[in-house]
Design an enzyme around this catalytic site. Structure first.
Site, mmCIF file in Angstrom:
data_model
loop_
_atom_site.group_PDB
_atom_site.id
_atom_site.type_symbol
_atom_site.label_atom_id
_atom_site.label_comp_id
_atom_site.label_asym_id
_atom_site.label_seq_id
_atom_site.Cartn_x
_atom_site.Cartn_y
_atom_site.Cartn_z
ATOM 1 N N CYS A 57 0.853 -1.605 0.044
ATOM 2 C CA CYS A 57 -0.194 -0.174 -0.150
ATOM 3 C C CYS A 57 0.401 1.224 0.033
ATOM 4 C CB CYS A 57 -1.306 0.002 1.381
ATOM 5 S SG CYS A 57 -0.099 -0.344 2.642
ATOM 6 N N HIS A 111 -3.486 6.063 4.944
ATOM 7 C CA HIS A 111 -1.703 6.255 4.915
ATOM 8 C C HIS A 111 -0.940 7.397 4.606
ATOM 9 C CE1 HIS A 111 -0.961 1.938 5.948
ATOM 10 N NE2 HIS A 111 -1.456 1.830 5.062
#
EC number: 1.2.1.11
Lengths: 353, 353
Positions: A145, A259
């Site tokens: 990710c 994130h």
């Protein structure tokens, strides 16, 4: 290394079906649910949908376009008639079942780390290196990710001005550790606010109003954890810069699903903030959020649920007197661009070919 | 620049009283309360205690060693008989009242940013540059919390191996924005967990399970916020390295009271992890938390309420192929070493002299 039962089977058709049958392996996980939503919201031209999971979940249903779809237990026979198999059930499952899916004629888009560094398996961020799909032999890897989110922001800069060094500090959400970690963040925080103690079950450290070094396995020799090692290797691979020096610190913060990362990027030459802003403002998959006057920059709360990666705080790195470095702050939905969305975008590329 | 009413008054006695009278300006704030606790827990030899705050708080009491002490409204006359005045009520109050305290014969330890870059005002972290107190003229500045915490970890390394570049990304707690921000973090998180909306009142962005670029005023020209500018200038001043290149990103994270930071430190020569560990393990004010086998490193939850700054994740920076850079992760209590404890430690140094 993905070992196929018979290398002769490795001549893959592209997905020719106009409306392919898609299987989701790990349909009940945090990413699995988002895969389903991405297929739905993007109007993926489905000819059929198979939801596969552990026997524990078999018989339950998940809704797709308002209709319940029954989950089946994953077996090696699950892939008959499947054109595209989206795997998101961990490395072990991918290693065990990807070959069966490929043998059955499916193209696998694998969200695990199982094959990401395999030379025969393209590691793809569609905005960045879609061309690398050309070499695929039936398995395509969906990146880590952080690597996916970071390269969406780094690649357009790198194409204009080669990057020669990267320093990254991450602010990683609970979702990267799965739905149970997200629930642990909620539950432990609620307990904290009630003044109650909470014993961590999913993550190794208290999570309520706390942060900690990423929980991936640590290489005791180097002091880098597995997340950092993956981000370095995959970022290099996606950008096509196998030697790029990347310094990185991966930290788990008490955020649910997006994130963020502070990136310091050194170039071969001076790049102005204005040039970088123009490049990033015109790049696919990115949204410029860079309002100095309002002190408004990328935040997880704005990135959550969004397809675009947010990039901003673009400024000269005052730590590099040569003027050849820029600092950026980036936020992206870990479950979307960091996982499900990127996988579905890869599937879409397979259709177009 | 601190302007004294009459420079002739600027010949300061050190604190000669064996048991000095101490005033706390801003006694009801997040830092004020911790100042009181530090004086208490460290057995500071008090001859008297004056709690000063806004008229709004006057008449209320705070407990000290089990006895209530009545808060008085701050005026220019508040400092008669005071030997040491610990200011923590913001820059405006410090600028307005510090001179009066000095004129009344007190030594001021100021937690605000008002005088930190004033050449006549030492900026002191006792473990790092206590000697700079020699030049004080009645006002001593207590550094920015990130600068104080970072320099405790950086100074011992710098003394052994000169630092030539620093890159920092911070993970800053709510407490740095005061008690109201801590309460907003708690309240907004509770609201989020109940599924209710919450309108931020203290901070400019949603804080529940979110993070954002530090809320200090932004320099629109450079793109750096006031927190970053302070950390750079103060770190240089405390370390005595006025030209040190420092690249920094300051981020507010949903943590209550301990700051953390990822530091990448470039030295003039190769420094091994083992050397750095030995140096940091023997340095004052630091606790080594660097257990690779257990994946256990500095965390805000462990740093909160602790005097020591935690340092760990000491490793070669793989982003610097020269091998001359190390990466560290640091956590320290923002209210203690980042504010109240450091101020009381300065007051203790004044006694010893």
């Amino acid at each position: 290394m993905l070992t196929l039962e018979d290398p002769a089977d490795a001549q893959f058709r592209l997905v020719e079906a106009k409306a392919p049958v898609v299987a989701i392996v790990g349909a009940t996980g945090a990413v699995g649910v988002e895969l389903l939503r991405c297929l739905e919201s993007r109007g993926f031209p489905l000819g059929g949908l198979k939801l596969l999971a552990s026997p524990r979940s078999a018989g339950k249903t998940l809704d797709f376009k308002g209709e319940p779809v029954t989950i089946e237990a994953l077996t090696e026979e699950s892939f008959a008639g499947v054109d595209i198999a989206l795997f998101s059930a961990g490395s072990g499952i991918s290693k065990r079942y990807a070959a069966a899916a490929v043998k059955a004629g499916a193209v696998v888009v694998d969200n695990s780390s199982a094959f990401r560094m395999d030379a025969d398996v393209p590691l793809v961020v569609p905005e960045v290196n879609a061309a690398s799909l050309a070499g695929h032999r039936g398995v395509i890897a969906n990146p880590n990710c952080v690597a996916a989110i970071a390269t969406v922001a780094l690649a357009p800069l790198h194409r204009a001005y080669p990057i020669r060094r990267l320093t990254a500090a991450t602010y990683q959400a609970a979702s990267g550790a799965g739905a149970a970690a997200m629930e642990e963040l909620r539950e432990s925080t609620a307990a904290y606010l009630r003044g109650e103690s909470f014993e961590p079950k999913v993550l190794p450290h208290p999570y309520a109003f706390n942060l900690f070094s990423h929980n991936a396995d640590m290489d005791e020799e180097t002091g880098y954890n597995g997340e950092e090692t993956k981000v370095v290797a995959e970022t290099r691979r996606i950008l096509g810069t196998p030697e790029l020096p990347i310094g990185i610190t991966c930290i788990r913060v008490p955020v649910l699903r997006a994130h963020a990362m502070a990136l310091t990027v050194e170039f071969d030459e001076v790049v102005t903030v204005e040039e970088a802003r123009t490049i990033l403002g015109n790049a696919p998959g990115l949204r410029l959020v860079d309002n100095r006057a309002a002190n408004y920059f990328p935040m997880p709360s704005d990135a959550s649920g969004q397809d675009d990666v947010l990039v901003g705080r673009i400024r000269q790195d005052i730590g590099d007197p040569s003027g050849k470095s820029l600092a950026l702050f980036v936020a992206g939905d870990q479950l979307l661009k960091g996982a499900a969305l990127n996988a579905v975008q890869i599937a879409e590329l397979l259709l177009k070919r």
